[in-house]
Design an enzyme around this catalytic site. Structure first.
Site, short mmCIF file in Angstrom:
data_model
loop_
_atom_site.label_atom_id
_atom_site.label_comp_id
_atom_site.label_asym_id
_atom_site.label_seq_id
_atom_site.Cartn_x
_atom_site.Cartn_y
_atom_site.Cartn_z
N ASP A 1 0.84 -1.20 0.00
CA ASP A 1 0.00 0.00 0.00
C ASP A 1 0.88 1.26 0.00
OD1 ASP A 1 0.89 -0.19 2.60
OD2 ASP A 1 -1.10 0.01 3.53
N SER A 2 2.22 1.06 0.00
CA SER A 2 3.14 2.17 -0.23
C SER A 2 2.92 2.74 -1.63
CB SER A 2 4.59 1.71 -0.07
OG SER A 2 4.82 0.51 -0.79
N ASP B 1 -1.11 -6.05 -0.23
CA ASP B 1 -1.55 -5.41 1.02
C ASP B 1 -3.05 -5.17 1.02
OD1 ASP B 1 0.57 -5.08 2.79
OD2 ASP B 1 1.22 -3.19 1.89
N LYS C 1 -1.35 -9.41 2.77
CA LYS C 1 -0.67 -8.94 3.99
C LYS C 1 -1.58 -7.93 4.68
CE LYS C 1 3.13 -6.09 3.86
NZ LYS C 1 2.65 -4.88 4.54
N GLU D 1 -1.78 -5.38 8.49
CA GLU D 1 -1.01 -4.83 9.61
C GLU D 1 -1.70 -5.08 10.95
OE1 GLU D 1 -0.19 -0.67 8.93
OE2 GLU D 1 0.77 -1.07 6.99
N GLU E 1 8.86 -4.32 10.72
CA GLU E 1 9.32 -3.03 10.18
C GLU E 1 9.87 -2.14 11.28
OE1 GLU E 1 6.67 -1.08 7.46
OE2 GLU E 1 7.90 0.74 7.38
#
Ligand code: KIV
Length: 271
Positions: free
Chosen positions: A51-52, A90, A120, A122, A189
């Site tokens: 999602d970057s 993501d 993925k 978070e 991270e």
């Protein structure tokens, strides 16, 4: 012999095998067909449609604005360029935090509409019900702990996480929990290298570090950072392998000069 050279298609089982045989896992982000094709052909193990994309593709300050539809667009472009790598996508902010039913619906949309191999998301304990539900639908899930950019407004900064014992203990517990509920790997991270080493050794599943030291089971970098496309982001953990910004600027300046001077196209470059 390296496990990596023998495999035709990387799966989540391959990653486990790599960890078991102490071979490091390579992972890089990609958001489009052309770069994904290059990275796949170079032999990367995992391509993350991060999602970057919100930052490096759309120019947003945070990862929060990117939508599920936009992630699906990026992921389906990446998939078309990939033959061998495992493609992880993501789940964007807002697509899984409300409840596990919504999380599963978002997960199914990505898997169905992109052809991706895994997802993925978070967080630890907070998202465990969603992880369970997605995994029980047969979808491989990767966790993401430490600095979780979707929570940037809670953290307030992009500084190193889990330096204090309380936060480190939560991370240790979250990592175990994610493993127990079936995650096939966890991104760590920006946490202290000593903690990442301990967590990596305590888990059966592989960890992939970004700013978490050499003792993770693999490493991930954002392509725009490691290729020197994005020159404004220079954290200590980053190694830059190319200076694409400079090379592209030089090339485009030469092109402008050639067009303006009528040097381009020449006789061989026309019909
Ligand atoms: O979105 C992303 O690029 C990521 C990596 C930084 C791990 O989650």
């Amino acid at each position: 012999m390296s496990v990596n050279k023998e495999i035709k298609k990387v799966t989540t089982h391959t990653l486990q095998k790599l960890k078991n045989q102490s071979e490091k896992i390579s992972m890089i982000t990609a958001y489009d067909f052309s770069f994904a094709k290059l990275f796949d052909q170079a032999g990367i193990d995992v391509i993350l449609v991060g999602d970057s994309a919100s930052n490096v593709m759309a120019g947003h300050e945070t990862t929060l604005p990117i939508t599920l539809d936009q992630m699906i667009y990026h992921a389906s472009s990446v998939i078309r360029g990939v033959n061998r790598s495992l493609v992880v996508v993501d789940l964007p902010f807002g697509s899984y935090q409300s409840n596990s039913e919504i999380a599963l619906a978002s997960a199914i949309r990505i898997m169905k509409e992109t052809g991706a191999h895994a997802l993925k998301l978070e967080g630890g304990e907070e998202v465990v019900e969603s992880v369970k539900r997605i995994v029980s639908a047969g979808i491989p899930v990767m966790g993401h702990l430490g600095l979780t950019p979707q929570s940037i407004y809670k953290f307030g900064t992009y500084n190193v996480r889990a330096k204090e014992e309380m936060e480190a203990n939560k991370l240790r517990a979250d990592a175990k929990l994610l493993e127990e509920v079936g995650c096939f790997g966890i991104v760590l991270e920006k946490i202290p290298a000593v903690l990442a080493k301990e967590v990596s050794a305590s888990l059966v599943i592989p960890t992939i570090g970004i700013g978490a030291g050499v003792n993770c089971d693999g490493q991930v970098l954002v392509m725009h950072d490691m290729l020197g496309i994005n020159t404004e982001f220079k954290p200590r953990f980053l190694r830059t392998y190319l200076n694409m910004a400079e090379q592209i600027t030089t090339a485009v300046k030469q092109y402008i000069t050639d067009v303006k001077s009528s040097d381009f196209p020449n006789e061989k470059e026309q019909y």
